[in-house]
Design a protein around this motif. Structure first.
Motif, mmCIF file in Angstrom:
data_model
loop_
_atom_site.group_PDB
_atom_site.id
_atom_site.type_symbol
_atom_site.label_atom_id
_atom_site.label_comp_id
_atom_site.label_asym_id
_atom_site.label_seq_id
_atom_site.Cartn_x
_atom_site.Cartn_y
_atom_site.Cartn_z
ATOM 1 N N ILE A 56 13.944 93.842 26.522
ATOM 2 C CA ILE A 56 14.179 92.497 26.173
ATOM 3 C C ILE A 56 14.840 93.141 27.835
ATOM 4 O O ILE A 56 15.712 93.553 27.272
ATOM 5 C CB ILE A 56 14.910 91.727 25.656
ATOM 6 C CG1 ILE A 56 13.650 91.869 24.457
ATOM 7 C CG2 ILE A 56 15.702 90.846 26.212
ATOM 8 C CD1 ILE A 56 14.559 90.917 22.712
ATOM 9 N N LEU A 57 14.927 92.074 28.797
ATOM 10 C CA LEU A 57 15.632 92.026 30.037
ATOM 11 C C LEU A 57 16.108 90.521 30.190
ATOM 12 O O LEU A 57 15.701 89.354 30.860
ATOM 13 C CB LEU A 57 14.533 91.744 31.349
ATOM 14 C CG LEU A 57 14.178 93.519 31.443
ATOM 15 C CD1 LEU A 57 13.339 93.131 32.504
ATOM 16 C CD2 LEU A 57 15.410 94.284 31.534
ATOM 17 N N ALA A 71 13.090 81.054 32.510
ATOM 18 C CA ALA A 71 12.152 82.158 33.402
ATOM 19 C C ALA A 71 12.383 81.068 34.780
ATOM 20 O O ALA A 71 11.875 81.339 35.441
ATOM 21 C CB ALA A 71 10.892 81.705 32.693
ATOM 22 N N GLY A 72 13.539 79.606 34.481
ATOM 23 C CA GLY A 72 13.108 79.012 35.824
ATOM 24 C C GLY A 72 13.757 79.278 36.910
ATOM 25 O O GLY A 72 13.873 78.650 37.993
ATOM 26 N N GLY A 73 15.055 80.566 36.534
ATOM 27 C CA GLY A 73 16.379 81.184 37.089
ATOM 28 C C GLY A 73 15.431 82.701 38.382
ATOM 29 O O GLY A 73 14.206 82.902 38.209
ATOM 30 N N PRO A 74 16.535 82.301 39.244
ATOM 31 C CA PRO A 74 15.732 83.119 40.703
ATOM 32 C C PRO A 74 16.021 84.954 39.409
ATOM 33 O O PRO A 74 15.211 85.430 40.820
ATOM 34 C CB PRO A 74 16.924 82.933 41.429
ATOM 35 C CG PRO A 74 17.876 82.191 41.186
ATOM 36 C CD PRO A 74 17.677 81.332 39.575
ATOM 37 N N ALA A 75 16.968 84.436 38.721
ATOM 38 C CA ALA A 75 16.944 86.133 39.101
ATOM 39 C C ALA A 75 15.734 86.463 38.238
ATOM 40 O O ALA A 75 14.558 87.977 37.668
ATOM 41 C CB ALA A 75 18.402 86.722 37.473
ATOM 42 N N ALA A 76 14.771 86.348 36.874
ATOM 43 C CA ALA A 76 14.005 85.932 36.443
ATOM 44 C C ALA A 76 12.564 85.691 37.300
ATOM 45 O O ALA A 76 12.209 87.052 36.968
ATOM 46 C CB ALA A 76 13.512 84.887 35.657
ATOM 47 N N ILE A 77 12.916 85.266 38.213
ATOM 48 C CA ILE A 77 11.319 85.165 39.027
ATOM 49 C C ILE A 77 12.027 86.734 40.117
ATOM 50 O O ILE A 77 10.681 86.943 40.448
ATOM 51 C CB ILE A 77 11.415 83.975 40.184
ATOM 52 C CG1 ILE A 77 11.588 82.473 39.097
ATOM 53 C CG2 ILE A 77 11.091 84.044 41.266
ATOM 54 C CD1 ILE A 77 11.817 81.573 39.894
ATOM 55 N N GLY A 78 13.039 86.840 40.525
ATOM 56 C CA GLY A 78 13.396 88.115 40.989
ATOM 57 C C GLY A 78 11.840 89.649 40.596
ATOM 58 O O GLY A 78 11.816 90.871 40.587
ATOM 59 N N ALA A 79 12.982 88.793 38.974
ATOM 60 C CA ALA A 79 12.340 90.355 37.869
ATOM 61 C C ALA A 79 10.947 90.407 37.989
ATOM 62 O O ALA A 79 10.540 91.617 37.902
ATOM 63 C CB ALA A 79 13.014 90.866 36.564
ATOM 64 N N LEU A 87 10.293 91.248 27.801
ATOM 65 C CA LEU A 87 10.375 89.158 27.554
ATOM 66 C C LEU A 87 11.182 88.890 28.961
ATOM 67 O O LEU A 87 12.237 89.828 28.618
ATOM 68 C CB LEU A 87 10.953 89.005 26.332
ATOM 69 C CG LEU A 87 11.509 87.972 26.180
ATOM 70 C CD1 LEU A 87 10.115 86.551 25.775
ATOM 71 C CD2 LEU A 87 11.668 87.402 24.532
ATOM 72 N N ILE A 88 11.305 88.229 29.733
ATOM 73 C CA ILE A 88 11.763 88.020 30.569
ATOM 74 C C ILE A 88 12.552 86.720 30.165
ATOM 75 O O ILE A 88 11.946 85.475 29.850
ATOM 76 C CB ILE A 88 11.411 88.176 31.859
ATOM 77 C CG1 ILE A 88 11.159 89.717 32.077
ATOM 78 C CG2 ILE A 88 13.004 87.253 32.562
ATOM 79 C CD1 ILE A 88 10.791 89.463 33.424
ATOM 80 N N SER A 89 13.567 86.094 30.022
ATOM 81 C CA SER A 89 14.505 85.111 29.596
ATOM 82 C C SER A 89 14.923 83.967 30.865
ATOM 83 O O SER A 89 15.004 84.894 31.810
ATOM 84 C CB SER A 89 15.860 85.349 28.393
ATOM 85 O OG SER A 89 16.972 85.906 29.265
ATOM 86 N N ILE A 99 4.043 90.213 30.808
ATOM 87 C CA ILE A 99 4.968 90.362 31.167
ATOM 88 C C ILE A 99 5.468 88.512 30.672
ATOM 89 O O ILE A 99 4.860 88.300 30.645
ATOM 90 C CB ILE A 99 5.339 89.485 32.492
ATOM 91 C CG1 ILE A 99 5.317 90.995 33.648
ATOM 92 C CG2 ILE A 99 7.087 89.347 33.216
ATOM 93 C CD1 ILE A 99 5.536 90.902 34.978
ATOM 94 N N VAL A 100 6.248 88.384 29.150
ATOM 95 C CA VAL A 100 6.804 87.334 28.767
ATOM 96 C C VAL A 100 7.666 86.532 29.151
ATOM 97 O O VAL A 100 8.908 87.289 28.934
ATOM 98 C CB VAL A 100 6.384 87.988 26.948
ATOM 99 C CG1 VAL A 100 6.124 86.007 26.404
ATOM 100 C CG2 VAL A 100 5.172 88.250 26.432
ATOM 101 N N THR A 101 7.656 85.031 29.323
ATOM 102 C CA THR A 101 8.467 84.805 30.112
ATOM 103 C C THR A 101 9.046 83.578 28.340
ATOM 104 O O THR A 101 8.256 82.658 28.077
ATOM 105 C CB THR A 101 8.190 84.336 30.774
ATOM 106 O OG1 THR A 101 7.588 83.678 30.971
ATOM 107 C CG2 THR A 101 8.630 84.736 31.962
ATOM 108 N N ILE A 102 10.491 83.008 28.410
ATOM 109 C CA ILE A 102 10.717 81.331 27.875
ATOM 110 C C ILE A 102 11.982 81.435 29.136
ATOM 111 O O ILE A 102 12.308 81.775 29.359
ATOM 112 C CB ILE A 102 11.504 82.550 26.641
ATOM 113 C CG1 ILE A 102 12.738 83.366 27.013
ATOM 114 C CG2 ILE A 102 10.137 82.401 25.524
ATOM 115 C CD1 ILE A 102 13.835 83.425 25.743
#
Length: 312
Positions: free
Chosen positions: A75-76, A9-17, A5-7, A30-33
């Protein structure tokens, strides 16, 4: 097999992950919120959920239901506000068999409260002088919200009239008071650090911030810098940080680097480290699953970012 789970999702850290996971051909889900239905990361992940703002009273209940439904094992968090929810509920998540690869709540607060960070660390580490009263400093000086991220509300003040217009700044979080900080004119650095869950830093990747847009690196140069690496290692141990940490430093007029931000999460430019040969997500998965790992050799590279499009 892990489901991650990556929280935010719109931020560059999430996209990079997400990009880092795809680079190692990650086989799990890969699940995003995110609260924004148009968050870009939601269109890059396997499954995306729209959740309330992290300040909403029902945020945690909805996220917990997603964790159970998707059988999340790791969770990341990549945002500044959501990491508090995950750290506060660490024991509940552990009972569900979920790994939260991040710092403890007390350590997070020491980083996010900028005045507390200064008071706690300034006697042991190089930090710019910081005060709630601008009269304690000389012009020019930095003004920044006591709580904030992404350089929102940060302003260089050259005279008293600049101070008096701060309350009118639209980008400032209204719930936050201003702090005033020694002006640092020199080179700025971002340092990606990965600590294990015993607060031992295992890899440190410094880079020069060559260009910044909206608080995020758009051009950066990955380098080796022994002094900065030593300072960041000692600071992470001192604060008891765990998991990924994004640290920012800036040089004073004499070229001495000083800490200006410590974010106990993946940074917006962590993918630069992946491109330099050090994939934090690969290492996190191996540590989480008790697999052997080697720290890859760092490549000193310059990275330029550009926009890409998704059509929906």
């Amino acid at each position: 097999m892990d489901n991650i789970l990556i929280s935010c999702a719109g931020g560059p850290a999430a996209i990079g992950a997400i990009k880092s996971l795809k680079k190692i051909n990650f086989k799990g889900n890969i699940v995003t919120i995110d609260c924004d239905p148009l968050a870009v990361g939601g269109y890059l992940s396997d499954k995306n959920y729209i959740v309330p703002l992290s300040t909403s009273k029902n945020y945690w209940d909805e996220v917990l239901n997603i964790i159970k439904e998707e059988k999340i094992t790791l969770i990341l968090p990549t945002g500044d506000s959501d990491i508090k929810h995950f750290s506060k509920n660490y024991h509940q998540l552990k009972q569900l068999g979920v790994s939260v690869f991040m710092s403890d709540y007390d350590s997070i607060i020491k980083c996010q409260d900028k005045k507390l960070f200064f008071d706690y660390c300034s006697s042991n580490f190089p930090l710019p002088f910081t005060s709630n009263n601008y009269k304690d400093l000389k012009f020019p000086m930095f003004a920044k919200p006591e709580y904030g991220s992404g350089s929102r509300g940060v302003k260089i003040c050259y005279k008293v009239s600049d101070i008096k217009t701060l309350d009118k700044e639209e980008s400032v979080h209204r719930s936050s008071n201003y702090l005033f900080q020694e002006y640092l004119p020199g080179q700025e650095y971002t340092v990606d650090v990965l600590c294990d869950l015993n607060s031992n830093p295992i890899v440190i990747v410094p880079r020069k911030r060559l260009q910044i847009k909206a608080g995020i690196s758009s051009k950066g140069q990955v380098i080796k810098h022994k002094l900065i690496e030593k300072l960041c290692k000692d600071l992470c141990i001192y604060l008891g940080l765990k998991g990924p940490v994004c640290i920012q430093l800036k040089e004073d007029p004499k070229g001495n680097p000083k800490f200006i931000e410590v974010n106990p999460r993946l940074g917006g430019g962590t993918y630069f480290s992946t491109l330099a040969g050090v994939n934090f997500l690969d290492l996190i998965l191996k540590i989480k699953n008790n697999q052997e790992y080697k720290i890859p050799k760092l490549k000193e590279i310059t990275v330029l970012r550009y926009y890409n499009e998704i059509v929906i």
